[in-house]
Write a protein that holds these residues in place. Structure first.
Motif, mmCIF file in Angstrom:
data_model
loop_
_atom_site.group_PDB
_atom_site.id
_atom_site.type_symbol
_atom_site.label_atom_id
_atom_site.label_comp_id
_atom_site.label_asym_id
_atom_site.label_seq_id
_atom_site.Cartn_x
_atom_site.Cartn_y
_atom_site.Cartn_z
ATOM 1 N N LEU A 72 0.836 -1.204 0.000
ATOM 2 C CA LEU A 72 0.000 0.000 0.000
ATOM 3 C C LEU A 72 0.873 1.257 0.000
ATOM 4 O O LEU A 72 0.637 2.184 -0.785
ATOM 5 N N SER A 129 1.659 9.040 -6.311
ATOM 6 C CA SER A 129 1.586 10.421 -5.817
ATOM 7 C C SER A 129 1.830 11.500 -6.869
ATOM 8 O O SER A 129 1.204 12.563 -6.786
ATOM 9 N N ILE A 181 -7.113 4.405 -3.563
ATOM 10 C CA ILE A 181 -6.858 2.977 -3.377
ATOM 11 C C ILE A 181 -7.882 2.392 -2.420
ATOM 12 O O ILE A 181 -8.503 1.363 -2.702
ATOM 13 N N SER A 214 1.071 3.919 -3.059
ATOM 14 C CA SER A 214 0.766 5.334 -2.803
ATOM 15 C C SER A 214 1.900 6.233 -3.263
ATOM 16 O O SER A 214 1.666 7.273 -3.889
ATOM 17 N N ASP A 215 3.138 5.830 -2.948
ATOM 18 C CA ASP A 215 4.294 6.610 -3.401
ATOM 19 C C ASP A 215 4.351 6.679 -4.923
ATOM 20 O O ASP A 215 4.610 7.729 -5.498
ATOM 21 N N SER A 261 -4.726 12.409 -4.027
ATOM 22 C CA SER A 261 -4.912 11.605 -2.813
ATOM 23 C C SER A 261 -4.899 10.123 -3.167
ATOM 24 O O SER A 261 -5.936 9.455 -3.143
ATOM 25 N N PRO A 262 -3.727 9.564 -3.493
ATOM 26 C CA PRO A 262 -3.684 8.178 -3.955
ATOM 27 C C PRO A 262 -4.197 7.165 -2.934
ATOM 28 O O PRO A 262 -4.915 6.237 -3.314
ATOM 29 N N GLU A 263 -3.878 7.342 -1.649
ATOM 30 C CA GLU A 263 -4.353 6.367 -0.662
ATOM 31 C C GLU A 263 -5.870 6.352 -0.592
ATOM 32 O O GLU A 263 -6.481 5.297 -0.440
ATOM 33 N N GLU A 264 -6.460 7.521 -0.711
ATOM 34 C CA GLU A 264 -7.920 7.620 -0.695
ATOM 35 C C GLU A 264 -8.522 6.879 -1.897
ATOM 36 O O GLU A 264 -9.510 6.159 -1.766
#
Length: 151
Positions: free
Chosen positions: A53, A61, A71, A57-58, A66-69
């Motif tokens: 994860l 980016s 995902i 995200s990295d 907001s990549p984590e959001e």
């Protein structure tokens, strides 16, 4: 492109980013490929762990705010399958210059937990084929990712 949690960053690959910035359609398909493919790469061993994860995200980016959001909002991996297939079809026809770089990103996610499982190998083989990359080149890119992680 670099590898490891902060090592494989699109932000460090000026050539790829410049190519994507010059072609907004290619950028959209490449971004979506990395989002959907990254989620599926993370799940290809049956679990999407924190290293994967963070790595994904990295990698995303420079392409998404907001990549984590994104995902976490994807839900199940099944949601990404049809979109990934459509995206790969387009990239196979139009993304020759970036397809190897995009595969490198996904192999980095697979290598992020330092273990290659059979499901991950099958996943990378299918992605290579879907992008029009030979199985030999796909296997070499995967080996390079693990070597970059110190394995």
């Amino acid at each position: 492109m670099a590898a490891q949690k902060g090592q494989y960053k699109l932000s460090e690959d000026n050539s790829l980013l410049c190519t994507l910035e010059l072609n907004p359609t290619l950028k959209t398909y490449a971004s979506n490929f990395l989002l959907y493919g990254g989620i599926l790469a993370g799940h290809s061993d049956g679990r999407f762990d924190l290293e994967e994860l963070a790595y994904l995200s990295d990698a995303l980016s420079p392409l998404f705010d907001s990549p984590e959001e994104l995902i976490r909002g994807m839900g199940s991996p099944e949601t990404a399958v049809a979109s990934l297939d459509e995206t790969m079809d387009w990239l196979k026809e139009n993304g020759d210059d970036v397809n190897h770089d995009l595969l490198r990103c996904l192999t980095g996610i697979v290598a992020a937990d330092h273990v290659l499982r059979p499901g991950e190998l099958r996943f990378i083989q299918n992605i290579s084929n879907g992008l029009g990359i030979s199985s030999e080149d796909g296997k070499q890119i995967l080996e390079d990712a693990f070597r970059a992680m110190g394995h």
